[in-house]
Design an enzyme around this catalytic site. Structure first.
Site, short mmCIF file in Angstrom:
data_model
loop_
_atom_site.label_atom_id
_atom_site.label_comp_id
_atom_site.label_asym_id
_atom_site.label_seq_id
_atom_site.Cartn_x
_atom_site.Cartn_y
_atom_site.Cartn_z
N TYR A 169 36.91 41.85 38.97
CA TYR A 169 38.34 41.65 39.30
C TYR A 169 38.22 40.80 40.02
O TYR A 169 37.64 40.48 41.18
CB TYR A 169 38.71 43.28 39.88
CG TYR A 169 38.93 44.51 38.94
CD1 TYR A 169 39.50 44.48 37.93
CD2 TYR A 169 38.37 46.10 39.66
CE1 TYR A 169 39.55 45.49 37.14
CE2 TYR A 169 37.89 46.79 38.59
CZ TYR A 169 38.79 46.74 36.99
OH TYR A 169 38.71 47.78 36.38
N HIS A 184 44.47 43.65 39.92
CA HIS A 184 43.60 44.84 40.72
C HIS A 184 43.86 44.45 42.39
O HIS A 184 43.40 44.36 42.94
CB HIS A 184 42.02 44.68 41.03
CG HIS A 184 41.75 46.00 40.87
ND1 HIS A 184 41.09 46.34 41.96
CD2 HIS A 184 41.62 47.19 40.03
CE1 HIS A 184 40.47 47.58 41.41
NE2 HIS A 184 40.67 47.51 40.45
#
Length: 407
Positions: A155, A210
């Site tokens: 992420y 994210h």
């Protein structure tokens, strides 16, 4: 009708990362399974179940699922927290499992029956550079997926700068690469341009931000990837900044998916009612189980928002089964995130969800159709496991000046 006689938590997977709830009844051999897994706070969830919810429910009629859900929801006075909802969600799944077994039907039949033959799912492709990512995408296409999530590593990948190349202050904090929003804003549209050049427009792509960006940069990203026709952009904004979805919607047509961290109805209700998102992505256990999620889905149907229940790499086969049974019965289903388990983990859960190509198939056995081998579950923990020494905090990223990036 069956009465609840006991509720126990069964920890499994290496280091006890999974918590499976087993609700027993006074009917011979009749019990239900649910997922109450929380990879960061498992013991806290176990204590809620063992000290608060189990004593509350023993002796109650297992058939009265809605009343038992509301009883659990209000039992601690303060409500809508992640840990309480996870505990409720695990028991709720188990109660639906019991009801299905009593009726002799799969849970999705109790929810209204099948709306589709199977459940389309998406895989997770990644690579430390565009070459590796393309190879991984090719692999998923060969396996039969038509929707694929694409990430440049973990992420925030594409936005990290090695420390020896970053402009760090004296006595800089942290030890790993630092996250830079502008680097990420450049890298991700460039990634999609190369993927479209390689694979054309027939393969659908998603991407998970994210919550690594500030709100204005999240809007910038949504605008910049618009030419590449994403299936959805996931978690562009953190839960604390969901008011910015109004501004994002006004400026970009990129489909938005959000909800992985949602546990409070006030987090998703306005987003759905104002049609600011396209997919709601709560985790079934974190939202409070099957009972809660079928209500979320009904709200979404009224406003044209589809479901995309969240599955993480740390999630367990029971939660996946609950998600797929919901998927089967929900008309406004969108897509299901896939999860992969090692053979020895699947061996613990007979009747687990089967994946063939880009589709998931539920068991046709009564209830959730999944069983747990408790001896094998114990063996998965590994030797010397102790619940009292579990420690697994979420690993956080920092910017060059040391500021934490909110996940």
């Amino acid at each position: 009708m069956a009465k609840i006689t006991g509720i126990k938590c069964i920890r499994t997977r290496k280091n006890g990362a999974w918590t499976i709830v087993k609700v027993m009844t006074d009917q011979d051999g009749l019990y239900g399974l649910g997922s109450a897994s929380d990879v960061y706070n498992p013991e806290a969830v176990v204590q809620i179940i063992e000290q608060l919810l189990a004593p509350l429910l023993i002796g109650k009629d297992a058939a009265n699922i809605e009343d038992l859900w509301q009883t659990m929801y209000m039992s601690g006075y303060w409500r809508n927290g992640a840990l309480l909802h996870t505990a409720i969600g695990g028991i709720d799944m188990a109660l639906w499992d019991i009801k299905g077994k009593e009726a002799g039907l799969p849970v999705y039949q109790l929810l209204g029956g099948a709306c589709r033959a199977a459940i389309p799912c998406y895989g997770h492709a990644g690579g430390k550079d565009i070459g590796e990512l393309k190879e991984d995408v090719h692999k998923f296409i060969e396996e039969g997926y038509s929707v694929i999530r694409v990430q440049m590593g973990g992420y925030g990948g594409g936005g990290f700068i090695d420390r020896d190349k970053a402009n760090l202050p004296q006595q800089a904090w942290g030890s790993g690469p630092v996250f830079d929003e502008q680097s990420y804003l450049h890298a991700i549209p460039n990634m999609f341009e190369q993927l479209r050049n390689e694979f054309g427009m027939n393969i659908q792509f998603t991407h998970d931000v994210h919550e690594h960006l500030s709100p204005v940069n999240a809007i910038q990203l949504a605008k910049r990837v618009e030419p590449y026709s994403l299936f959805f952009l996931e978690d562009a904004l953190a839960p604390e900044q969901i008011g910015w979805y109004r501004h994002l919607r006004q400026q970009s047509a990129t489909p938005q998916a959000v909800g992985e961290l949602f546990v409070n109805p006030q987090e998703w209700t306005q987003l759905i009612k104002e049609q600011l998102i396209d997919f709601i992505r709560v985790r079934v256990s974190k939202a409070g189980g099957i009972s809660a999620c079928r209500k979320i889905a009904a709200l979404g149907e009224a406003f044209g928002v589809r479901t995309a229940w969240q599955e993480g790499g740390e999630n367990d086969p029971v939660n996946q089964a609950a998600a797929v049974h919901l998927d089967m019965a929900i008309w406004n289903f969108g897509i299901q995130e896939v999860n992969h388990f090692r053979p020895e983990e699947q061996d613990v859960f007979a009747g687990h969800i089967e994946r063939k190509g880009g589709y998931l198939y539920p068991s046709q056995k009564p209830g959730l159709g999944i069983e747990l081998d408790e001896l094998k579950a114990q063996q998965l923990l590994g030797e010397g496991w102790r619940r009292s020494v579990y420690f697994n905090p979420y690993q956080l990223d920092r910017k060059a000046d040391g500021t934490l990036v909110r996940p």
